[in-house]
Design an enzyme around this catalytic site. Sequence first.
Site, mmCIF file in Angstrom:
data_model
loop_
_atom_site.group_PDB
_atom_site.id
_atom_site.type_symbol
_atom_site.label_atom_id
_atom_site.label_comp_id
_atom_site.label_asym_id
_atom_site.label_seq_id
_atom_site.Cartn_x
_atom_site.Cartn_y
_atom_site.Cartn_z
ATOM 1 N NE ARG A 32 -3.416 0.394 2.623
ATOM 2 C CZ ARG A 32 -3.060 0.313 3.804
ATOM 3 N NH1 ARG A 32 -1.756 1.358 4.440
ATOM 4 N NH2 ARG A 32 -2.755 -0.439 5.268
ATOM 5 C CG ASP B 294 -8.024 17.287 -16.073
ATOM 6 O OD1 ASP B 294 -6.902 16.930 -16.634
ATOM 7 O OD2 ASP B 294 -9.235 16.529 -15.334
ATOM 8 C CE1 TYR C 259 -14.483 12.850 -18.063
ATOM 9 C CE2 TYR C 259 -14.248 13.090 -15.506
ATOM 10 C CZ TYR C 259 -14.673 12.754 -16.847
ATOM 11 O OH TYR C 259 -14.985 11.352 -16.317
ATOM 12 C CE LYS D 196 -10.695 9.664 -20.359
ATOM 13 N NZ LYS D 196 -10.645 10.571 -18.924
HETATM 14 C C1 PLP Z 1 -11.402 11.097 -17.791
HETATM 15 C C2 PLP Z 1 -11.405 12.623 -16.818
HETATM 16 C C3 PLP Z 1 -10.901 12.323 -15.565
HETATM 17 C C4 PLP Z 1 -11.815 11.168 -14.702
HETATM 18 O O1 PLP Z 1 -10.338 10.411 -14.895
HETATM 19 P P1 PLP Z 1 -10.865 8.622 -14.815
HETATM 20 O O2 PLP Z 1 -9.656 7.668 -15.377
HETATM 21 O O3 PLP Z 1 -11.908 8.574 -15.866
HETATM 22 O O4 PLP Z 1 -11.223 8.601 -13.383
HETATM 23 C C5 PLP Z 1 -10.649 13.582 -15.360
HETATM 24 N N1 PLP Z 1 -9.949 14.843 -16.151
HETATM 25 C C6 PLP Z 1 -10.222 14.580 -17.406
HETATM 26 C C7 PLP Z 1 -9.498 15.911 -18.594
HETATM 27 C C8 PLP Z 1 -10.816 13.341 -17.950
HETATM 28 O O5 PLP Z 1 -11.229 13.447 -19.491
#
Ligand code: PLP
Length: 381
Positions: free
Chosen positions: A53, A178, A105, A203
Amino acid sequence: MTDDPLKPATIAAQAAGHVDDLTRGVVPAIHPATTFLRDEAYATGPDGNVYSRSHAPNARMVEDVLARLEGAAETMVFPSGMAAVAAVFRTLPAGACVLVQSQIYWGTTAWIRDFCTRRDVTLIEVEASDTDAFTAACTAHRPALAWVETPSNPWLRIVDIAACAQAVHDAGGLLVADMTTVTPVLTRALDFGADLVMHSATKGLNGHSDVLAGALATRDGGSDTWAAIRADRDMAGAVLGPFEAWLLLRGMRTLPLRMERMSANAQALAEYLADHPRVEAVLYPGLPTHPGHDLAARQMCGGFGPLLSFVVRGGAEAALGAVGRLKLFHRATSLGGVESLVEHRHTIEPHTGIPEGLLRLSVGIEDAGDLRDDLAQALGQ
Ligand SMILES: *Cc1c(COP(=O)(O)O)cnc(C)c1O
């Protein structure tokens, strides 16, 4: 920022030099062990590993590669992007104030709204691509933390990271960016003054639509916020598993190559769609007509990313008709994978003001001509 002697393509392709020390295999091993031996004197091994962990060798390899790509002091990986978002917000004391970019998002917005309500945190939503509005909100509310996303998903708005960092720093807070949609290959937000960078590694970082993961990167490995996030991950246990981490490391080896090709493909499709009679508008920062183009050209390097949205003339019916006729673009959510995807966002988030005719494309690494032909037949020439 660290001044890496190697370029991203080299760091990524060689996984920052990680090999299998035991067999001398050029690919590192998967380490599923949850617990690690101590010696006769009860000392831990040379890596200090005790329990997975807190000590996860495969996760550490990913963190090492990502830190070098990002120019970060340290990074941490999580079992999803949302787990990384949550790790940041859980550091806020009750009664804090946060500033969050509007129309980002939808999953992030929805979770933050709910969290802030439950935790007595004041949430201010602001259009952060409007630097003056963002700066005014920082001055008025003095947020502990401001959250931006650039290019934003699915509006493709461009935020001036340096200007926002300055504004929130003047107000005594931190800037979190982000950067999921472009990855550090196209923009290193820490270089522009962001304090933390967040990624959904699900992604573009992984890029093969087969791992759910998230990541955070920090410019300051010694900050209280970073220490709190690390303690929370260690104790609350949002740790990326060894198999996922290994697969993510494998995916990241081709990250610079993929981002370059996806950006070139997206640019070609954006230019094609911009001239199409059945298309009302194209949202892509690589087009000179995009309001954030000049800023994007300064802030991004090597391309404008895989994400592009366009509005089909004739509203929801026309857009859904075109989506139904597409043969190569998969009708599926998510972005940043090698295969191209299409989404009718209004079906997913009808309450956010998204145009009914808007289609969001995540452009993959296929042949650009094949993708253009598919759009052509679906839209009707
Ligand atoms: C998909 C996404 C998230 C969330 O991520 P997960 O891996 O699906 O939990 C956050 N910000 C953006 C811009 C995203 O495209």
